[in-house]
Design a protein around this motif. Structure first.
Motif, PDB file in Angstrom:
ATOM      1  N   GLU A 115      -4.126   9.662   4.013  1.00  0.00           N
ATOM      2  CA  GLU A 115      -5.061   9.291   2.937  1.00  0.00           C
ATOM      3  C   GLU A 115      -4.527   8.094   2.159  1.00  0.00           C
ATOM      4  OE1 GLU A 115      -6.659  13.361   1.085  1.00  0.00           O
ATOM      5  OE2 GLU A 115      -4.472  13.262   1.188  1.00  0.00           O
ATOM      6  N   PHE A 116      -5.407   7.200   1.847  1.00  0.00           N
ATOM      7  CA  PHE A 116      -5.061   6.026   1.047  1.00  0.00           C
ATOM      8  C   PHE A 116      -4.817   6.454  -0.396  1.00  0.00           C
ATOM      9  CE2 PHE A 116      -5.301   1.679  -0.343  1.00  0.00           C
ATOM     10  CZ  PHE A 116      -5.989   1.697  -1.552  1.00  0.00           C
ATOM     11  N   LEU A 117      -3.764   5.890  -0.990  1.00  0.00           N
ATOM     12  CA  LEU A 117      -3.506   6.113  -2.407  1.00  0.00           C
ATOM     13  C   LEU A 117      -3.835   4.870  -3.234  1.00  0.00           C
ATOM     14  CD1 LEU A 117      -0.082   7.999  -2.352  1.00  0.00           C
ATOM     15  CD2 LEU A 117      -2.339   8.964  -2.746  1.00  0.00           C
ATOM     16  N   VAL A 118      -3.195   3.752  -2.862  1.00  0.00           N
ATOM     17  CA  VAL A 118      -3.286   2.574  -3.736  1.00  0.00           C
ATOM     18  C   VAL A 118      -2.943   1.316  -2.953  1.00  0.00           C
ATOM     19  CG1 VAL A 118      -0.871   2.782  -4.460  1.00  0.00           C
ATOM     20  CG2 VAL A 118      -2.540   1.733  -6.022  1.00  0.00           C
ATOM     21  N   SER A 119      -3.530   0.213  -3.383  1.00  0.00           N
ATOM     22  CA  SER A 119      -3.116  -1.098  -2.886  1.00  0.00           C
ATOM     23  C   SER A 119      -2.710  -1.958  -4.070  1.00  0.00           C
ATOM     24  CB  SER A 119      -4.217  -1.766  -2.066  1.00  0.00           C
ATOM     25  OG  SER A 119      -5.368  -1.972  -2.855  1.00  0.00           O
ATOM     26  N   PHE A 120      -1.840  -2.915  -3.805  1.00  0.00           N
ATOM     27  CA  PHE A 120      -1.167  -3.665  -4.885  1.00  0.00           C
ATOM     28  C   PHE A 120      -1.034  -5.101  -4.446  1.00  0.00           C
ATOM     29  CE2 PHE A 120       1.484  -3.302  -8.660  1.00  0.00           C
ATOM     30  CZ  PHE A 120       2.433  -4.296  -8.547  1.00  0.00           C
TER      31      PHE A 120
ATOM     32  N   CYS B  97       4.531   3.881   3.095  1.00  0.00           N
ATOM     33  CA  CYS B  97       4.335   2.563   2.500  1.00  0.00           C
ATOM     34  C   CYS B  97       3.857   1.627   3.607  1.00  0.00           C
ATOM     35  CB  CYS B  97       5.669   2.082   1.928  1.00  0.00           C
ATOM     36  SG  CYS B  97       5.670   0.405   1.289  1.00  0.00           S
ATOM     37  N   ALA B  98       3.056   0.654   3.246  1.00  0.00           N
ATOM     38  CA  ALA B  98       2.609  -0.355   4.206  1.00  0.00           C
ATOM     39  C   ALA B  98       2.517  -1.697   3.509  1.00  0.00           C
ATOM     40  CB  ALA B  98       1.254   0.022   4.805  1.00  0.00           C
ATOM     41  N   SER B  99       2.557  -2.744   4.305  1.00  0.00           N
ATOM     42  CA  SER B  99       2.369  -4.072   3.734  1.00  0.00           C
ATOM     43  C   SER B  99       1.583  -4.928   4.712  1.00  0.00           C
ATOM     44  CB  SER B  99       3.714  -4.734   3.405  1.00  0.00           C
ATOM     45  OG  SER B  99       4.464  -5.047   4.569  1.00  0.00           O
ATOM     46  N   SER B 100       0.943  -5.947   4.177  1.00  0.00           N
ATOM     47  CA  SER B 100       0.201  -6.884   5.020  1.00  0.00           C
ATOM     48  C   SER B 100       0.314  -8.276   4.444  1.00  0.00           C
ATOM     49  CB  SER B 100      -1.268  -6.461   5.161  1.00  0.00           C
ATOM     50  OG  SER B 100      -1.947  -6.533   3.924  1.00  0.00           O
ATOM     51  N   GLU B 101       0.133  -9.238   5.336  1.00  0.00           N
ATOM     52  CA  GLU B 101       0.241 -10.632   4.933  1.00  0.00           C
ATOM     53  C   GLU B 101      -0.984 -11.076   4.152  1.00  0.00           C
ATOM     54  OE1 GLU B 101       1.697 -14.655   7.308  1.00  0.00           O
ATOM     55  OE2 GLU B 101       1.216 -12.828   8.400  1.00  0.00           O
TER      56      GLU B 101
ATOM     57  N   TYR C   6       0.840  -1.197   0.000  1.00  0.00           N
ATOM     58  CA  TYR C   6       0.000   0.000   0.000  1.00  0.00           C
ATOM     59  C   TYR C   6       0.870   1.239   0.000  1.00  0.00           C
ATOM     60  CZ  TYR C   6      -2.844  -3.671   2.178  1.00  0.00           C
ATOM     61  OH  TYR C   6      -3.468  -4.862   2.469  1.00  0.00           O
ATOM     62  N   TRP C   7       0.301   2.324  -0.525  1.00  0.00           N
ATOM     63  CA  TRP C   7       0.858   3.659  -0.337  1.00  0.00           C
ATOM     64  C   TRP C   7      -0.235   4.568   0.225  1.00  0.00           C
ATOM     65  CZ3 TRP C   7       5.801   5.077  -0.354  1.00  0.00           C
ATOM     66  CH2 TRP C   7       6.731   4.293  -1.049  1.00  0.00           C
ATOM     67  N   TYR C   8       0.170   5.351   1.211  1.00  0.00           N
ATOM     68  CA  TYR C   8      -0.673   6.372   1.792  1.00  0.00           C
ATOM     69  C   TYR C   8       0.125   7.670   1.783  1.00  0.00           C
ATOM     70  CZ  TYR C   8      -3.593   2.660   3.837  1.00  0.00           C
ATOM     71  OH  TYR C   8      -4.419   1.562   4.029  1.00  0.00           O
ATOM     72  N   ARG C   9      -0.583   8.792   1.930  1.00  0.00           N
ATOM     73  CA  ARG C   9       0.142  10.043   2.082  1.00  0.00           C
ATOM     74  C   ARG C   9      -0.551  10.899   3.133  1.00  0.00           C
ATOM     75  NH1 ARG C   9      -1.316  14.002  -3.070  1.00  0.00           N
ATOM     76  NH2 ARG C   9      -3.353  14.621  -2.266  1.00  0.00           N
ATOM     77  N   GLN C  10       0.223  11.810   3.692  1.00  0.00           N
ATOM     78  CA  GLN C  10      -0.316  12.757   4.665  1.00  0.00           C
ATOM     79  C   GLN C  10       0.239  14.129   4.354  1.00  0.00           C
ATOM     80  OE1 GLN C  10       0.739  12.183   8.825  1.00  0.00           O
ATOM     81  NE2 GLN C  10      -1.197  13.059   9.494  1.00  0.00           N
ATOM     82  N   ILE C  11      -0.601  14.978   3.824  1.00  0.00           N
ATOM     83  CA  ILE C  11      -0.232  16.378   3.651  1.00  0.00           C
ATOM     84  C   ILE C  11      -0.205  17.025   5.025  1.00  0.00           C
ATOM     85  CG2 ILE C  11      -0.987  18.576   2.672  1.00  0.00           C
ATOM     86  CD1 ILE C  11      -2.246  16.922   0.368  1.00  0.00           C
ATOM     87  N   LEU C  12       0.729  17.932   5.221  1.00  0.00           N
ATOM     88  CA  LEU C  12       0.920  18.555   6.536  1.00  0.00           C
ATOM     89  C   LEU C  12      -0.393  19.115   7.079  1.00  0.00           C
ATOM     90  CD1 LEU C  12       3.160  19.209   8.587  1.00  0.00           C
ATOM     91  CD2 LEU C  12       3.351  21.453   7.496  1.00  0.00           C
TER      92      LEU C  12
END
Lengths: 113, 115
Positions: free
Chosen positions: B44-49, B92-96, B33-39
């Motif tokens: 906010e979630f961007l995408v999962s893969f 970035c994040a990951s999960s099993e 996953y990718w997330y972002r946080q504007i100051l």
């Protein structure tokens, strides 16, 4: 679309005080609920999660949260905070079978020694 | 304990330039996953893969963004032509596993500054 609200943006407590951070979500379907914590200079870490079963869930470091479905709430509690609990706390939800975490705005907790 | 790592920790770029943010997920995880946080704003979630393709994306993830798993360990986020409003912390994040009960483990983030 689902959304998550955290009503307390900043909380200041003295050590040994009790903590309750509010979290409400808006989504009519089945959700899974999380509390994440971000200590200063560190990455987001999972404190606790609710998927099903007992609505009172216990997490790490003495934290617990209660899922009240009728109120769409998942408030975080700790009976006695420590200085080391100073951090930002994020509530998040994910739709059942989904991948997208929706976060609340976060609550900055400062614990005074 | 295994961790998600991200490089660089801070990236400064000029508007219009391409940037690639790098992530190494936890080795036995399959979902990324990718997330972002504007100051001052929410994460906010961007995408999962998963399985070499995008499984879910948000409205933010427009044609300027792309993700790739170029090898068995890296997971990258590319922004083709950066804008000022892309300045944010990118996690970035990951999960099993997927969804419930798949806990997402987060990296420390890359702070992107677009000048």
């Amino acid at each position: 679309a689902q959304s998550v609200s955290q009503h307390n943006h900043h909380v200041i407590l003295s050590e040994a005080a009790s903590l309750e951070l509010g979290c409400n979500y808006s989504y009519g379907g089945t959700v899974n609920l999380f509390w994440y914590v971000q200590y200063p200079g560190q990455h987001l870490q999972l404190l606790l999660k609710y998927f099903s079963g007992d609505p009172l869930v216990k997490g790490i470091k003495g934290f617990e949260a209660e899922f009240i479905k009728s109120k769409f709430s998942f408030n975080l509690r700790k009976p006695s905070v420590q200085w080391s609990d100073t951090a930002e706390y994020f509530c998040a939800v994910i739709k059942n079978a989904g991948n997208m975490l929706t976060f609340g705005g976060g609550t900055r907790l400062m614990v005074k020694p | 304990e295994p961790e998600v790592t991200q490089t660089p920790s801070h990236q400064v770029t000029q508007m219009g330039q391409e940037v690639i943010l790098h992530c190494v997920p936890i080795s036995n995880h399959l979902y990324f996953y990718w997330y972002r946080q504007i100051l001052g704003q929410k994460v906010e979630f961007l995408v999962s893969f998963y399985n070499n393709e995008i499984s879910e994306k948000s409205e933010i993830f427009d044609d300027q963004f792309s993700v790739e798993r170029p090898d068995g360990s890296n997971f990258t986020l590319k922004i083709r032509s950066t804008k000022l409003e892309d300045s944010a912390m990118y996690f970035c994040a990951s999960s099993e596993t997927s969804g419930a009960p798949g806990e997402q483990f987060f990296g420390p983030g890359t702070r992107l500054t677009v000048l």
